[in-house]
Design a protein around this motif. Structure first.
Motif, mmCIF file in Angstrom:
data_model
loop_
_atom_site.group_PDB
_atom_site.id
_atom_site.type_symbol
_atom_site.label_atom_id
_atom_site.label_comp_id
_atom_site.label_asym_id
_atom_site.label_seq_id
_atom_site.Cartn_x
_atom_site.Cartn_y
_atom_site.Cartn_z
ATOM 1 N N UNK A 156 -0.892 24.401 -5.420
ATOM 2 C CA UNK A 156 -1.279 25.516 -4.546
ATOM 3 C C UNK A 156 -0.040 26.127 -3.905
ATOM 4 N N UNK A 183 -4.579 17.599 -3.974
ATOM 5 C CA UNK A 183 -4.852 18.894 -4.587
ATOM 6 C C UNK A 183 -3.684 19.865 -4.577
ATOM 7 N N UNK A 184 -2.792 19.759 -3.582
ATOM 8 C CA UNK A 184 -1.824 20.848 -3.411
ATOM 9 C C UNK A 184 -0.675 20.794 -4.409
ATOM 10 N N UNK A 209 7.417 16.978 -1.400
ATOM 11 C CA UNK A 209 6.705 17.260 -0.149
ATOM 12 C C UNK A 209 5.266 16.756 -0.162
ATOM 13 N N UNK A 210 4.697 16.659 1.040
ATOM 14 C CA UNK A 210 3.294 16.293 1.172
ATOM 15 C C UNK A 210 2.570 17.453 1.856
ATOM 16 N N UNK A 211 1.680 18.110 1.125
ATOM 17 C CA UNK A 211 0.998 19.272 1.695
ATOM 18 C C UNK A 211 -0.483 19.060 1.907
ATOM 19 N N UNK A 212 -1.012 17.919 1.423
ATOM 20 C CA UNK A 212 -2.436 17.671 1.657
ATOM 21 C C UNK A 212 -2.709 16.188 1.614
ATOM 22 N N UNK A 213 -3.957 15.821 1.831
ATOM 23 C CA UNK A 213 -4.327 14.414 1.784
ATOM 24 C C UNK A 213 -5.487 14.195 0.820
ATOM 25 N N UNK A 214 -5.654 15.140 -0.098
ATOM 26 C CA UNK A 214 -6.736 15.020 -1.069
ATOM 27 C C UNK A 214 -6.227 15.218 -2.505
ATOM 28 N N UNK A 273 0.815 -1.227 0.000
ATOM 29 C CA UNK A 273 0.000 0.000 0.000
ATOM 30 C C UNK A 273 0.849 1.277 0.000
ATOM 31 N N UNK A 282 2.327 19.643 -4.049
ATOM 32 C CA UNK A 282 3.692 19.732 -3.497
ATOM 33 C C UNK A 282 4.500 18.478 -3.807
ATOM 34 N N UNK A 323 5.686 8.181 -0.462
ATOM 35 C CA UNK A 323 6.287 7.604 0.753
ATOM 36 C C UNK A 323 7.570 6.854 0.406
ATOM 37 N N UNK A 332 -1.510 25.612 -13.618
ATOM 38 C CA UNK A 332 -1.184 25.518 -12.194
ATOM 39 C C UNK A 332 -2.401 25.228 -11.314
ATOM 40 N N UNK A 333 -3.522 24.908 -11.916
ATOM 41 C CA UNK A 333 -4.722 24.526 -11.169
ATOM 42 C C UNK A 333 -4.410 23.494 -10.072
#
Lengths: 788, 155
Positions: free
Chosen positions: B134, B45-46, B38-43, B21, B48, B26, B130-131
């Motif tokens: 973020x 969208x960002x 980087x990880x900037x969100x959990x959906x 998984x 990063x 990761x 760039x939609x």
């Protein structure tokens, strides 16, 4: 070093590491033997914890420990500012345990901490923890919380009121209203926002078994403040045993000022387990645990004479505190809001009442601008309404009421004394930038293609460079707000600067080096800027309130002056001259009227190799430290103008132009200042057009992810036309003449664009965010009115 | 049950034993220690976490490491060559297209993919592209400028 000194758009030295993926943010750090914490949070807005079932989780693979509020009996997360009620009594100040004890008070309140060998194991075990709750009635809005008989967040806070505070001369205001030609009124909501720095918060607690020392790595704007608050009030660890490191931090905007529960949890837990513990927020966790911003409901009235001069202003505000008092929460709607209600105007009498209210929501604290955006929005909206009702031009009614350049220093009726400013200059410049006179033509052209075009002016002022310690102390602050800088000159003449200011995007490594290059005349490569580590930097109050260059920069100048003073003594000895004849310029000590010269490097070397040295009068070495406590706030000001076009059939809006003319006094790096203004404007436009935190009536956070909380994207905005005034008024009381620029955009932008929207639609007021739906409804009501 | 994945990352063959998984991000951050992504969100969208997989920009939080088996992956650490910034990175520096730096790796990776397919993007095309990225610091103004300048420098 003119090419690297003050006033030059030097490219940023921090960029290379960020652009190559070599930045070190907290989550990039891993400690040997590290465990991982996952926090089980309350799904309820208000509930009694009946039973925590952890046996199953405890037995799962990799689980190291499970902590509840019963295990972690420590001090309370403190509030840094005591506000007095109108009757002189203290505000209600409930405790804030890092892990909930007995009751939870908002969705996201920490209940159980699961620590495991890996993050996945911790996540799985956290899933297996069950908590039995007795759900209690809750309040999630200011309206619900202040209703008679509303459920109480805290039994001790009657009517959910934290404090009932006022500032100003009510009798004078009432008298002015009694004799007014015109009174205009507004009811407004300053919408609740979620800061959303792109780096989610993270914390790693470490414990050294050999020394008993604790280290906390954390996403903070002010590591020394965290050390002080957590060490002294929560965990009882002396400063000597606690190191706090805030490495590269991915944006703050206020949300990373505060001392958060998770910092105390991982530090305390590391001591319990004698192993490091790492916690990194998921974004959805950030939404329900980072301090939110704004959330005011205000009624205000402005009294005018027949010529449009402002006679008096009164404002009554309800300010949401959330469920607990965050570090600076209480001073935001009071001393950072009501004190700004004079704005740039000569309004002689002002009175403001603020009632702070507890609700079952995440704590609310300072977010970019903090109180000043709320004040500016209130003022610049009511002034626009006044212009409309007086049938005056919005720019001219403002000009008519400006404090004149001859009136400085200007004492406002709400405590502040502005040292300097030139409001006509920024207004004139912005009007010219947008071609204000040509607006009527552009409006007609828009109308010809079926569009509604509007223009909106906003003149802001802010109090930055926070803050004179004695003044804020007398107003309830429980800390001093000076800054510290240490300058260590090494034997070869290279220099390390240790500053208490913290950079999390502002580019201090570049701008502070520019100040050093200017003062010492040495190349920038020889200058190192160190920040964000309590083990390296002597002390610091950190970065917020646009204070870094105004307060931290001033401390740096003081320390550099001490270095130059000592350097002159050494140089005088080397050149066998009188100290008073020694001059220091462009990195060289010279004797007036001779060709004798010693470079800064030679003097540095002499300080560390003192063979020929005035040893009886002077210690060897070259290192100096300074604390700087500001004499006053600084007062950046400016004028922003937005021009919008609305499609009345769809309610969509386009920002056609956005111009900004700011007066930040002296500027160190124009490129960086411009970037700060861009970012601030984007956050201000985000508040005005897109962003809003929504709780349902049961206290569930409906905007808990990027699916529901509308973050500004690149295609939401045009380019911004940002310029610095051609008639700057340098700050009169700090050595650099600087005022600070970090928050201006977020303060000045919302009223500019909302005034433009109201102008386009011909409506008196619209609450933020001005979504297409709201605009469509207003546009169609407007057409209906026109048809009548 | 752990599984082994192998791929090429920044020109080097790598492999690791991971849980099935495990997300690509990761694997990159935790197994390979390449923390520039980087990880900037959990959906999702960002943006990063944008990297290139077989030459296309991908949000590395949206695919499993196992899906990248055998792929050629480029992360921000592999963009500069011989200690010299790539023209796109240089354009971000030159135009002050970054502040806190957190979204920056994703922005650069995304920009590189844009320019690969559109050598001379207009301001509006850049803003539309760039939609999925973020930024909270810059107001996008200088990022848009930087990407336009980067595209020019790459031409």
């Amino acid at each position: 070093m003119a090419d690297m000194g003050i006033g030059v758009s030097v490219k940023r030295r921090e960029d290379a590491r960020f652009l190559t993926g070599n930045g070190t943010y907290t989550d990039d750090i891993n400690r040997h033997g590290q465990t991982h914490a996952i926090i089980v949070r309350s799904p309820h807005a208000h509930a009694r914890i009946k039973k925590i079932n952890q046996a199953k989780a405890k037995a799962m693979p990799g689980v190291v420990a499970i902590f509840t509020g019963e295990d972690m009996k420590v001090g309370s997360l403190p509030c840094g500012w005591l506000i007095k009620n109108q009757d002189g009594s203290n505000m209600v100040e409930p405790g804030h345990p890092p892990i909930a004890q007995g009751k939870v008070r908002h969705v996201g309140d920490p209940v159980v901490v699961v620590v495991a060998e890996t993050r996945q194991q911790a996540l799985e075990a956290a899933e297996a923890v069950t908590v039995d709750y007795e759900v209690l009635p809750s309040v999630s809005s200011l309206k619900a919380a202040t209703k008679a008989g509303a459920p109480l967040v805290w039994d001790e806070a009657k009517g959910n009121i934290c404090y009932d505070w006022a500032l100003g001369d009510k009798a004078a205001v009432d008298a002015a209203f009694a004799g007014a030609h015109k009174i205009v009124k507004i009811d407004l909501v300053n919408n609740r926002l979620i800061p959303n720095a792109m780096e989610p918060r993270a914390a790693i607690g470490d414990f050294d078994k050999a020394t008993g020392d604790y280290t906390l790595y954390t996403t903070s704007q002010n590591p020394h403040v965290i050390r002080l608050l957590m060490g002294a009030f929560v965990l009882s660890i002396p400063e000597s045993k606690l190191r706090v490191v805030a490495p590269d931090v991915g944006g703050g905007f206020g949300s990373k000022i505060y001392h958060y529960a998770e910092e105390a949890i991982v530090t305390w837990g590391a001591g319990q387990l004698k192993r490091p513990i790492k916690w990194t927020a998921e974004r959805s966790e950030s939404f329900m645990s980072d301090a939110h911003g704004r959330d005011h409901v205000t009624h205000a009235e402005l009294a005018l004479d027949k010529d449009g001069k402002f006679l008096a202003l009164k404002a009554e505000t309800l300010a949401n505190m959330g469920a607990y008092l965050s570090t600076f929460a209480t001073c935001v709607p009071t001393y950072l809001h009501a004190t700004l209600l004079a704005g740039v105007y000569t309004t002689p009498a002002i009175w403001c009442n603020v009632k702070a209210v507890f609700t079952n929501t995440v704590p609310v604290d300072a977010y970019r601008g903090a109180g000043r955006p709320e004040a500016t929005f209130l003022l610049e909206r009511i002034v626009d309404i006044a212009a409309r009702e007086m049938k005056m031009d919005p720019a001219e009614i403002r000009r008519k009421n400006f404090i004149q350049t001859s009136q400085f220093p200007y004492q406002t009726p709400v405590a502040l004394q502005y040292d300097t400013g030139n409001y006509d200059a920024t207004l004139d410049m912005a009007l010219k930038m947008i071609d204000y006179k040509g607006f009527a033509g552009r409006k007609a052209a828009a109308a010809a293609k079926g569009k509604l075009r509007g223009i909106g002016v906003s003149c802001y002022i802010e109090a930055c460079g926070i803050a004179p310690s004695a003044v804020v102390g007398s107003l309830g602050a429980r800390a001093g707000l000076y800054e510290c800088a240490n300058v260590r000159v090494h034997p070869t003449g290279s220099v390390s600067i240790f500053t208490g200011s913290h950079s999390h995007g502002q580019g201090h490594e570049t701008t502070f080096a520019q100040v050093v290059a200017e003062k010492l005349g040495i190349p920038s490569e020889q200058i190192e800027i160190v920040h964000g580590d309590t083990a390296k930097v002597p002390f610091g109050m950190g970065t917020y309130g646009s204070r870094s260059i105004a307060v931290g920069g001033a401390a740096l100048v003081k320390a550099l002056d001490k270095i130059i003073l000592k350097g002159r003594k050494i140089a005088a000895h080397l050149m066998e001259a009188s100290e008073k004849d020694v001059e220091f310029k462009d990195g060289k000590f010279t004797v007036a009227g001779t060709d004798k010269a010693k470079t800064f490097g030679e003097v540095a070397l002499t300080a560390y190799v003192p063979h020929n040295y005035p040893i009886t009068e002077l210690e060897p070495g070259l290192e100096e430290q300074a604390f700087y406590d500001p004499l006053n706030f600084t007062y950046p000001s400016g004028c922003y103008i937005a021009e919008v076009e609305i499609d009345k059939d769809t309610g969509t809006l386009e920002i056609m132009r956005f111009v900004a003319s700011d007066d930040f006094g002296k500027i160190i790096n124009p490129m960086i200042v411009e970037g700060q203004v861009h970012g601030g404007i984007a956050q201000g436009l985000g508040q005005a057009l897109l962003e809003s935190c929504v709780y349902d009536k049961d206290g569930q956070l409906l905007t808990g992810s990027y699916n529901d909380y509308c973050m500004p994207r690149a295609d939401d905005f045009p380019n911004f036309d940002v310029q610095h005034t051609d008639k700057p008024t340098p700050c009169t009381h700090n050595p650099l003449g600087v005022k600070g620029c970090g928050e201006a955009g977020a303060i000045g932008a919302p009223p500019a664009v909302m005034n433009a929207i109201c102008n386009a639609l011909g409506v008196v007021h619209m609450d933020m965010p001005a979504t297409p739906e709201k605009i469509w409804r207003a546009a169609n009501a407007h057409m209906a009115r026109a048809a009548e | 049950m752990p599984t082994t994945v192998s791929m090429t990352v920044n020109g080097k063959k790598v492999s690791g034993s991971i849980e099935p998984r495990t997300l690509l991000v990761q694997f990159i951050r935790e197994t390979l220690g390449l923390t520039g992504t980087h990880v900037g969100c959990d959906t999702s969208q960002c943006g990063s976490c944008v990297v290139h997989v077989d030459g296309k920009s991908v949000k590395s939080c949206t695919i499993l490491a196992a899906q990248a088996e055998g792929s050629d992956v480029l992360t921000i650490e592999g963009v500069a060559k011989d200690g010299k910034l790539h023209p796109m990175q240089e354009a971000f520096r030159e135009n002050h297209g970054l502040q806190c730096g957190f979204c920056t790796p994703g922005m650069v990776m995304s920009a590189l993919d844009l320019v690969k397919n559109n050598k001379n993007p207009s301001e509006q095309q850049i803003r539309d592209w760039l939609e999925g990225n973020i930024c909270r610091c810059t107001g996008y103004h200088n990022i848009v400028k930087a990407i336009a300048a980067g595209a020019k420098a790459m031409a």
